[in-house]
Design an enzyme around this catalytic site. Sequence first.
Site, short mmCIF file in Angstrom:
data_model
loop_
_atom_site.label_atom_id
_atom_site.label_comp_id
_atom_site.label_asym_id
_atom_site.label_seq_id
_atom_site.Cartn_x
_atom_site.Cartn_y
_atom_site.Cartn_z
N ASP A 20 0.85 -1.18 0.00
CA ASP A 20 0.00 0.00 0.00
C ASP A 20 0.89 1.24 0.00
O ASP A 20 0.98 1.97 0.99
CB ASP A 20 -0.91 -0.02 1.23
N GLU A 99 -6.77 4.62 -8.68
CA GLU A 99 -8.04 5.13 -8.15
C GLU A 99 -8.73 6.10 -9.10
O GLU A 99 -8.14 7.09 -9.55
CB GLU A 99 -7.74 5.83 -6.82
N LYS A 135 -9.67 1.24 -9.28
CA LYS A 135 -10.12 1.33 -7.89
C LYS A 135 -11.30 2.30 -7.79
O LYS A 135 -11.19 3.47 -8.16
CB LYS A 135 -8.95 1.81 -7.03
N THR A 159 -13.32 -0.44 -3.23
CA THR A 159 -12.70 -0.05 -1.97
C THR A 159 -13.71 0.57 -1.02
O THR A 159 -14.87 0.79 -1.37
CB THR A 159 -11.52 0.91 -2.26
N PHE A 181 -11.92 -2.54 4.89
CA PHE A 181 -10.98 -1.70 5.64
C PHE A 181 -10.96 -2.07 7.13
O PHE A 181 -11.75 -1.55 7.92
CB PHE A 181 -11.35 -0.22 5.47
#
Length: 322
Positions: A20, A99, A135, A159, A181
């Site tokens: 990440d 993203e 994403k 996500t 998450f």
Amino acid sequence: MSAAASKLDQLRTMSVVVADTGDADAIARLKPVDCTTNPTLVRKALDLPIYAELIEHELERARGLDGDADAVVRQVVDRLTIGVGRKLAGLVPGRVSTEVDADLSHDTEATLAKARQFIDMYEDAGVGRERVLIKIAATWEGIRAAQQLQREDIDCNLTLIFNRSQAIACAEAGVFLISPFVGRILDWHVARGEVPATIDDDPGVRFVRDVYTEFKRRGSPTVVMGASFRSTAQIEALAGCDRLTISPDLLEALDAEHGPLVRALTPGKGDGRIDPPVDAAQFARDLKADAMADEKLRDGIAAFAKDLAALRQTIAQRLQAG
């Protein structure tokens, strides 16, 4: 596995390890299979020597463009996003998650357009779509966009997953991967004085375990990738999850530990039961009834959008400075 093997090396035998980060040095050192990029990481990349030539090239190119200043800034941000992603793709054998603009999270058509644009830009840069995950925030509109993109052979990473119906709706849409998450779920509960007594009581860990088990029961091919970790204990508690995306500091910590790592998750057999699909009404109802998920999804999108705005502002300032 040798008794001297680090916990990171042991983890690699159980789960696909994803970095990440956009820090090329950390990626080269820690050797993850996949990595990710987003506005926060691209903004940090502006100060990294490895990206200096790319950034100067894109800024110089932009200074020669005519037209609306805001449109030029957005174009530079898009090109830097793909440029950073291209460099990262050269460092990992797997995929780069990229993203889509967070401010498009509730607009299906705009998300589709941006995702297709990014794939075209990657392919023009010599990076095939099979090396990219688009994403997208797991709103109802985002999931619908992902469903269409998957039909176009554009794999997606959904996500900001905090709720079971979110996760199941993604699986039913056929998305490639979801990112629940872990840490943000724990944060919400701890802020309310709900501190878990053990790692098995950690609400983020329990959520990912539940989703993983449900997906395997359904026989869903959608990948479960635990994300947003606060400790190595959370990671160890999910060893065996399909994928785990981990920050460099926690990767380093796992690499420094050499005790035994016990597999926590194993795929069970599907039972063949078919449940009614999650529709828009149930999705909205279940999110509204889940204060944690509703708040964290909304706040997560806002934070991603803020990061994107900050990146655009930084680029605008650099262009103005000449």
